[in-house]
Design an enzyme around this catalytic site. Structure first.
Site, mmCIF file in Angstrom:
data_model
loop_
_atom_site.group_PDB
_atom_site.id
_atom_site.type_symbol
_atom_site.label_atom_id
_atom_site.label_comp_id
_atom_site.label_asym_id
_atom_site.label_seq_id
_atom_site.Cartn_x
_atom_site.Cartn_y
_atom_site.Cartn_z
ATOM 1 C CG HIS A 109 -0.677 0.148 2.494
ATOM 2 N ND1 HIS A 109 -0.438 -0.933 2.905
ATOM 3 C CD2 HIS A 109 -0.382 1.364 3.259
ATOM 4 C CE1 HIS A 109 -0.476 0.101 5.012
ATOM 5 N NE2 HIS A 109 -0.150 1.313 4.357
ATOM 6 C CG ASP B 24 0.385 -3.781 2.992
ATOM 7 O OD1 ASP B 24 0.693 -3.120 1.888
ATOM 8 O OD2 ASP B 24 -0.371 -3.412 3.576
ATOM 9 C CB SER C 160 2.737 1.481 6.761
ATOM 10 O OG SER C 160 1.177 1.444 6.940
HETATM 11 N N1 ARG Z 1 -4.884 0.366 7.543
HETATM 12 C C1 ARG Z 1 -3.489 0.938 7.460
HETATM 13 C C2 ARG Z 1 -2.856 2.281 6.799
HETATM 14 O O1 ARG Z 1 -3.715 2.530 7.849
HETATM 15 C C3 ARG Z 1 -3.640 -0.076 5.279
HETATM 16 C C4 ARG Z 1 -4.294 0.934 4.535
HETATM 17 C C5 ARG Z 1 -3.774 0.216 3.505
HETATM 18 N N2 ARG Z 1 -5.222 -0.632 2.995
HETATM 19 C C6 ARG Z 1 -6.282 -0.232 2.402
HETATM 20 N N3 ARG Z 1 -7.373 -1.367 2.513
HETATM 21 N N4 ARG Z 1 -7.174 0.946 2.286
HETATM 22 O O2 ARG Z 1 -1.731 2.266 6.610
HETATM 23 N N1 ASP Z 2 -1.374 1.310 8.034
HETATM 24 C C1 ASP Z 2 -0.553 2.466 8.386
HETATM 25 C C2 ASP Z 2 0.777 2.994 7.694
HETATM 26 O O1 ASP Z 2 0.289 3.530 6.288
HETATM 27 C C3 ASP Z 2 0.073 2.013 10.117
HETATM 28 C C4 ASP Z 2 -0.848 2.645 11.464
HETATM 29 O O2 ASP Z 2 -1.892 3.023 11.039
HETATM 30 O O3 ASP Z 2 -0.646 0.874 12.557
HETATM 31 O O4 ASP Z 2 1.143 3.528 8.548
#
Ligand code: ARG
Ligand code: ASP
Length: 724
Positions: free
Chosen positions: A85, A220, A651
């Protein structure tokens, strides 16, 4: 206020005073505050192994990847791993209908096939330094505004001199609300090439459905390579550049993880709010999060329906959907977590203890009483203004899509009016570049529905002083149906060809006529009202609150004398440490710390986009062809959970074991624990990482790009693994 020199305040280190796992610590200060505890938890290395300015240390293997992720070196030849991502934009930008790397994945089978990414940079931290004295020099006698000005002067002088004439990128950042300042000096590499990415059905497996959720099965990760010019120094892209040789890269462990193992996450957490007063927690939990969730509920309902009924719309809106739903889901977890922790009352109790401490020290009346009176008054105002600001932000700035076009056309008109020919020219060009990108992912009926649904929310939910008279007139004259017909459908902004023609012609009279366009006019009035009456007040309140927070924070530091405190995250290198562990999300349920390929097969469902498992992966599952990547118990590991305190920006961060070997790549947190940005819960706050063995398995067995493993250092019980 007494000047504070934090470093001498923390000479005592009290083990157990803070939860063992909470905190995002400054690498420079580990020896002083954390190392003993880390070693007690199993860490086998020294503080110098993590951060050392004289010798290669872990920090030299870590980068800020792009605008706000983390990445790390995993070979002596500049190979970098981060999240799928985090590399998504780059993977997408190389994708076309013929070469759809998002869907099919991408693997360079030689260095020549690696793909350059103009604009993408990675930066390595050369060093960080406490510059509090230098930043505050000469400010002691000054009053608020003069003081701020002096601080800005001192800051830019320091940044300029540390940059060594542009050789480094430098930043001075406040910590603890300006009770401390740190200088960060980076070397920025500009030639970063895409090496590999699994198909989205792996790299984004589970999609928004599983996002923020444990148990998790997302692969990921993506691979890039950093290139350098002469002498290993940064250079613009050139075919003559060579792979960058980092001072340090992470050896990769094939040993896997056991429950209770020591873990450390070393990366760039973006922002947290650990010290805010009860007032603000209350506003976030009971107003801001619910408001923004409710608005996004409506957006997502519209997007979901359209995406389900048309595959083309699915693709057009998938990135937008992901970004809307990411925070939307996190906020829901955050509210639940804050409620469960009884966070407001915990803060109130802390504030009462603070008052007691200050009274005992005879400083309450002289220093802090007024701060809290100010908090009451400031947050009373802030509550309404931030509500308006949230609504404008969600609806006008990034809700109704066509307002993005309106904003650009508006700039063009302003430049004509003020006769800024040069700027006008570049605005025209910029907008003409922007239009095809915008309309490629624009579906008229979706945006029309967004418009119809979101605009009335402004007047329904906000006090009238936050709305321009014009909006009330428009809404009074038109019912919902008419609003769309009289405003949205009358606009030329939604007509790509017509608009393009007007812009290409560049006839100023015709352009000025657009002022009468109903969408443009509505946008203009809303935006003007926001810029004139809302934003400046929010900014001023924030700045006042921060000034008070500085005093309160200084008090907290004094009160906690002897206890190590960590500053809020600020997108700079921090160390979080914890253990591999699952958790109990609710009564009677216990989550394990790991997931396996079998779980991916359980979710497999070709009917559901997010759970459509690639054939090749199924084959590998059925033949059990896991090679050396299987766990000693025979399963193929996919993800694991651990109790490291992380946030957005973490991330792509390396998660390493007691020996400093890479065991995974961090990519998310579990939903029940997302209030950790405000209040960490050792019971429920967990970070989620892809098990590095799953990434290696995918590179080797799934993609057939095993040659990439040759340049890595794979270790098992400290013994090198020979190539298979
Ligand atoms: N929750 C994670 C973060 O805050 C991954 C986000 C990307 N994935 C998604 N399905 N939107 O960045
Ligand atoms: N998914 C988040 C990021 O892209 C990580 C988190 O919020 O724990 O940095």
């Amino acid at each position: 206020m007494r000047r504070l020199k934090l470093s001498i305040l923390f000479i005592f280190f009290v083990i157990g005073s803070l939860s063992a796992k909470e905190g995002m610590w400054i690498p420079l200060l580990l020896e002083k505050y954390n190392l003993a505890e880390m070693q007690e938890m199993g860490f086998e290395l020294t503080a110098q192994d993590i951060y050392d300015v004289n010798n290669g240390s872990m920090k030299d293997a870590i980068v800020v990847f792009g605008g706000g992720c983390t990445g790390e070196m995993i070979s002596p030849e500049g190979l970098l791993i981060t999240n799928h991502h985090c590399g998504y934009r780059q993977i997408q930008s190389h994708s076309s209908v013929e070469n759809d790397y998002l869907t099919n994945g991408f693997w360079a089978m030689s260095r020549e096939e690696e793909l350059p990414n103009p604009g993408l940079t990675v930066r390595f931290l050369e060093y960080m330094e406490d510059v509090t004295d230098e930043v505050l020099e000469g400010t002691e006698v000054l009053e608020t505004e003069e003081r701020e000005k002096k601080i800005r002067e001192n800051t830019s002088r320091l940044e300029r001199s540390a940059s060594e004439r542009g050789k480094y990128m430098t930043q001075v950042k406040p910590l603890f609300y300006g009770n401390q300042y740190y200088l960060y000096v980076y070397k920025v590499y500009r030639d970063v090439r895409l090496v590999g990415a699994p198909p989205s059905a792996i790299g984004k497996f589970g999609g928004d459905t599983d996002n923020w959720i444990w148990p998790r099965h997302t692969g990921d990760f993506s691979l890039f390579r950093v290139y350098a010019g002469e002498n290993n120094e940064p250079a613009d892209y050139s075919p003559d550049n060579v792979p960058f040789q980092p001072k340090k890269f992470f050896p990769i462990s094939l040993d896997g993880v056991q429950e209770g193992d020591f873990t450390m996450v070393f990366g760039n957490p973006g922002s947290t709010m650990q010290y805010i007063p009860s007032h603000e927690v209350d506003i976030i939990q009971n107003q801001r999060d619910p408001d923004r969730i409710a608005i996004r509920d409506k957006k997502l309902e519209i997007l979901n329906q359209a995406m389900e009924s048309d595959p083309k719309v699915r693709i057009q809106y998938s990135a937008k959907h992901a970004s809307i739903s990411n925070a939307w889901k996190k906020w829901q977890g955050e509210i639940l977590g804050l409620e469960r922790l009884d966070a407001i009352n915990k803060k109130l109790a802390f504030e009462a203890a603070f008052k007691e401490w200050a009274e005992a020290n005879r400083t309450w009346e002289s220093e802090y009483q007024q701060v809290f009176e100010n908090f009451d008054a400031l947050y009373f105002l802030y509550k309404d203004f931030i509500k308006a600001s949230d609504y404008y932000s969600e609806i006008v700035l990034r809700g109704v899509e066509i307002f993005q076009v309106a904003s650009r056309v508006n700039n063009i008109i302003k430049n004509i009016e003020s006769k800024q020919d040069k700027r006008l020219e570049s605005e025209l060009k910029g907008t003409l570049d922007f239009l095809p990108r915008f309309f490629k992912d624009y579906h008229h009926p979706v945006d029309e529905q967004l418009f119809e649904t979101l605009i009335p929310l402004l007047s329904n939910d906000l006090k009238s002083e936050f709305l321009p008279e014009y909006l009330n007139d428009v809404l009074a004259k038109n019912d919902r149906d008419k609003l769309v017909r009289k405003v949205y459908q009358k606009s030329v902004l939604t007509d790509e060809q017509k608009l393009k023609q007007i812009l290409e012609e560049g006839d100023e009279k015709k352009l000025l006529k657009l002022r009468k366009d109903p969408v443009l006019e509505l946008y203009n009035r809303l935006n003007f009202h926001y810029e004139a009456n809302i934003k400046p007040v929010v900014d001023a309140l924030n700045s006042r609150i921060n000034q008070k927070m500085k005093i309160y924070m200084a008090g907290i530091i004094l009160m906690k004398e002897g206890e190590p405190l960590y500053p809020d995250a600020n997108l700079t290198l921090r160390v979080a440490y914890g253990k591999v562990e699952g958790y109990e999300p609710r009564d009677g349920v216990k989550y394990k710390h790991y997931t396996t390929l079998a779980g991916i097969m359980e979710k497999d469902n070709p009917e559901i986009y997010d759970y459509n498992v690639p054939e090749r992966l199924k084959e590998l599952f059925h033949s059990k062809d896991y090679g050396r990547y299987a766990d000693s118990e025979g399963y193929l590991p996919v993800c694991f959970a651990a109790s490291n305190h992380t946030t957005g920006g973490n991330s792509g961060s390396p998660i390493v074991n007691a020996k400093g070997h890479l065991i995974g790549v961090n990519f998310d947190r579990c939903w029940e624990g997302t209030m950790s940005d405000i209040m960490y819960d050792p019971e429920q706050s967990r970070n989620i990482a892809i098990d590095i063995r799953y990434a290696l398995f995918l590179i080797d067995k799934f993609a057939g790009a095993g040659y990439l493993l040759d340049e890595m250092e794979l270790v098992r019980e400290k013994v090198e693994v020979a190539d298979e």
